[in-house]
Scaffold this active site. Sequence first.
Site, short mmCIF file in Angstrom:
data_model
loop_
_atom_site.label_atom_id
_atom_site.label_comp_id
_atom_site.label_asym_id
_atom_site.label_seq_id
_atom_site.Cartn_x
_atom_site.Cartn_y
_atom_site.Cartn_z
CG PHE A 1 -1.60 1.21 1.64
CD1 PHE A 1 -2.28 2.00 0.73
CD2 PHE A 1 -1.59 1.60 2.98
CE1 PHE A 1 -2.92 3.17 1.13
CE2 PHE A 1 -2.22 2.76 3.39
CZ PHE A 1 -2.88 3.55 2.47
CB THR B 1 4.13 1.79 13.25
OG1 THR B 1 2.83 2.04 13.80
CG2 THR B 1 4.74 0.65 14.05
CG ASP B 2 0.95 5.56 15.53
OD1 ASP B 2 0.86 4.36 15.21
OD2 ASP B 2 0.00 6.37 15.41
CD GLU B 3 -0.32 -0.24 15.46
OE1 GLU B 3 -0.30 -1.33 16.05
OE2 GLU B 3 -0.95 -0.03 14.42
CE1 TYR C 1 3.13 -3.89 11.77
CE2 TYR C 1 1.91 -2.48 13.29
CZ TYR C 1 2.67 -2.64 12.14
OH TYR C 1 2.97 -1.54 11.35
CE LYS D 1 7.13 -1.48 11.26
NZ LYS D 1 7.72 -1.57 9.89
CG HIS E 1 -8.34 -2.47 20.26
ND1 HIS E 1 -9.62 -2.39 19.78
CD2 HIS E 1 -7.57 -1.83 19.35
CE1 HIS E 1 -9.62 -1.73 18.64
NE2 HIS E 1 -8.39 -1.38 18.37
P1 NAD Z 1 1.39 -3.68 3.22
O1 NAD Z 1 1.04 -4.89 4.01
O2 NAD Z 1 0.36 -3.09 2.33
O3 NAD Z 1 2.66 -3.98 2.32
C1 NAD Z 1 3.76 -4.71 2.78
C2 NAD Z 1 4.57 -5.14 1.57
O4 NAD Z 1 5.73 -5.85 2.04
C3 NAD Z 1 3.81 -6.11 0.65
O5 NAD Z 1 3.96 -5.69 -0.70
C4 NAD Z 1 4.47 -7.45 0.90
O6 NAD Z 1 4.46 -8.29 -0.25
C5 NAD Z 1 5.89 -7.02 1.27
N1 NAD Z 1 6.59 -8.02 2.09
C6 NAD Z 1 6.12 -8.66 3.20
N2 NAD Z 1 7.03 -9.53 3.66
C7 NAD Z 1 8.11 -9.43 2.84
C8 NAD Z 1 9.38 -10.05 2.82
N3 NAD Z 1 9.73 -10.98 3.73
N4 NAD Z 1 10.26 -9.69 1.85
C9 NAD Z 1 9.91 -8.77 0.90
N5 NAD Z 1 8.73 -8.16 0.88
C10 NAD Z 1 7.83 -8.47 1.84
O7 NAD Z 1 1.90 -2.64 4.29
P2 NAD Z 1 1.77 -1.04 4.30
O8 NAD Z 1 0.51 -0.66 4.96
O9 NAD Z 1 2.10 -0.51 2.97
O10 NAD Z 1 2.94 -0.67 5.32
C11 NAD Z 1 4.26 -0.38 4.86
C12 NAD Z 1 5.14 -0.09 6.07
O11 NAD Z 1 4.60 1.00 6.81
C13 NAD Z 1 5.25 -1.28 7.04
O12 NAD Z 1 6.58 -1.35 7.49
C14 NAD Z 1 4.31 -0.90 8.17
O13 NAD Z 1 4.72 -1.47 9.38
C15 NAD Z 1 4.45 0.62 8.17
N6 NAD Z 1 3.29 1.32 8.70
C16 NAD Z 1 2.07 1.19 8.10
C17 NAD Z 1 0.98 1.90 8.62
C18 NAD Z 1 -0.37 1.82 7.97
O14 NAD Z 1 -1.28 2.49 8.43
N7 NAD Z 1 -0.57 1.07 6.90
C19 NAD Z 1 1.13 2.70 9.75
C20 NAD Z 1 2.39 2.79 10.33
C21 NAD Z 1 3.46 2.12 9.79
#
Ligand code: NAD
Length: 328
Positions: free
Chosen positions: A13, A127-129, A151, A155, A278
């Site tokens: 994403f 992440t803020d978490e 999770y 992180k 939660h």
């Molecule tokens: P997502 O789940 O949409 O995407 C994760 C991507 O990583 C996927 O394309 C997946 O195929 C790839 N992936 C997973 N395991 C892998 C591996 N072993 N090797 C290579 N690729 C791998 O996640 P997102 O929401 O886009 O989040 C991206 C980052 O931002 C993450 O690190 C997440 O912790 C952080 N984050 C996300 C949010 C949120 O609201 N979505 C908030 C805070 C932090």
Amino acid sequence: MTTRILVTGGAGFIGSHYVRTLLGPAGPGEVAVTVLDALTYAGNPANLDEVRDHPQLTFVKGDICDGELVDELLAEHDEVVHFAAESHVDRSILGATDFIRTNVLGTQTLLDAALRHRVGRFVHVSTDEVYGSIDTGSWPETDPLSPNSPYAASKASSDLIALAQHRTHGLDVRVTRCSNNYGHHQFPEKVIPLFITNLLDCKKVPLYGDGGNVRDWLHIDDHVQGIELVRTNGRAGEVYNIGGGTELTNKELTALLLEACGAEWDTGVEYVADRKGHDRRYSVDCRKARDELGYEPRKDFATGLAETVSWYRENRAWWEPLKKRAAL
Ligand code: NAD
């Protein structure tokens, strides 16, 4: 000179939005991007369709835990922006093994190779978490980490390992800790796209507990803006909180989504047992990113949410197959 950037998780994403932005008209220019993504259930090559034929994009399907592959790739890159992760809290409650493997071991594999090849900059997306839960006020970057879900713990581990690589070995590591992202192309297991797609299918939305948990919502455009500011102007060894500035209870968010999709509370909402452990509220203090980097969230939440609902309405072909994959 062209900067060669390895983007891990670039088919997910946020990572895909970052890549589309870097290579799009508003991008910095003079960058070549390699996406390293294992294409897990959450990874989707279609997320990169817009830039698929871009001459400066290379896609490598592979695992960040694969030391040999990561080593080869880092020998040829100047910088890393690290998004790859197992990212869904509910899945980590069902089983944490993949979270520890990818988020902790995968990050360490990347950091070790980055150090061997003296990569110029390593942006770790956290992440803020990692801070835990806060009833009032906001966390500055100096607050101790106190994660609750598996999770968040994975992180927090990778966040600290990344910082240790800077403090011990002098690698230029920058950490971002952002709040809850929303926008187009988000996998429909996360609350906003899950609720929108359920409502578009005339199904109920599952609201956890009393619906009083509070999240700060950050549009992906703003998150990408923040990451780019950190990559280009941030300082080595520093942590930057990135927030969206819109705090809502899940109940308030649900009401807005029902309204946007033309549904009613009584027929549209099903209260379900609360998520285990939660976290009640997240809130990051973003003054450091604002004062040092000029970061300001620009997307008004009402506009961002309306655009997101429209995108899911118009892109059924994107999300319908993913809903089946999302079944826990
Ligand atoms: P997502 O789940 O949409 O995407 C994760 C991507 O990583 C996927 O394309 C997946 O195929 C790839 N992936 C997973 N395991 C892998 C591996 N072993 N090797 C290579 N690729 C791998 O996640 P997102 O929401 O886009 O989040 C991206 C980052 O931002 C993450 O690190 C997440 O912790 C952080 N984050 C996300 C949010 C949120 O609201 N979505 C908030 C805070 C932090």
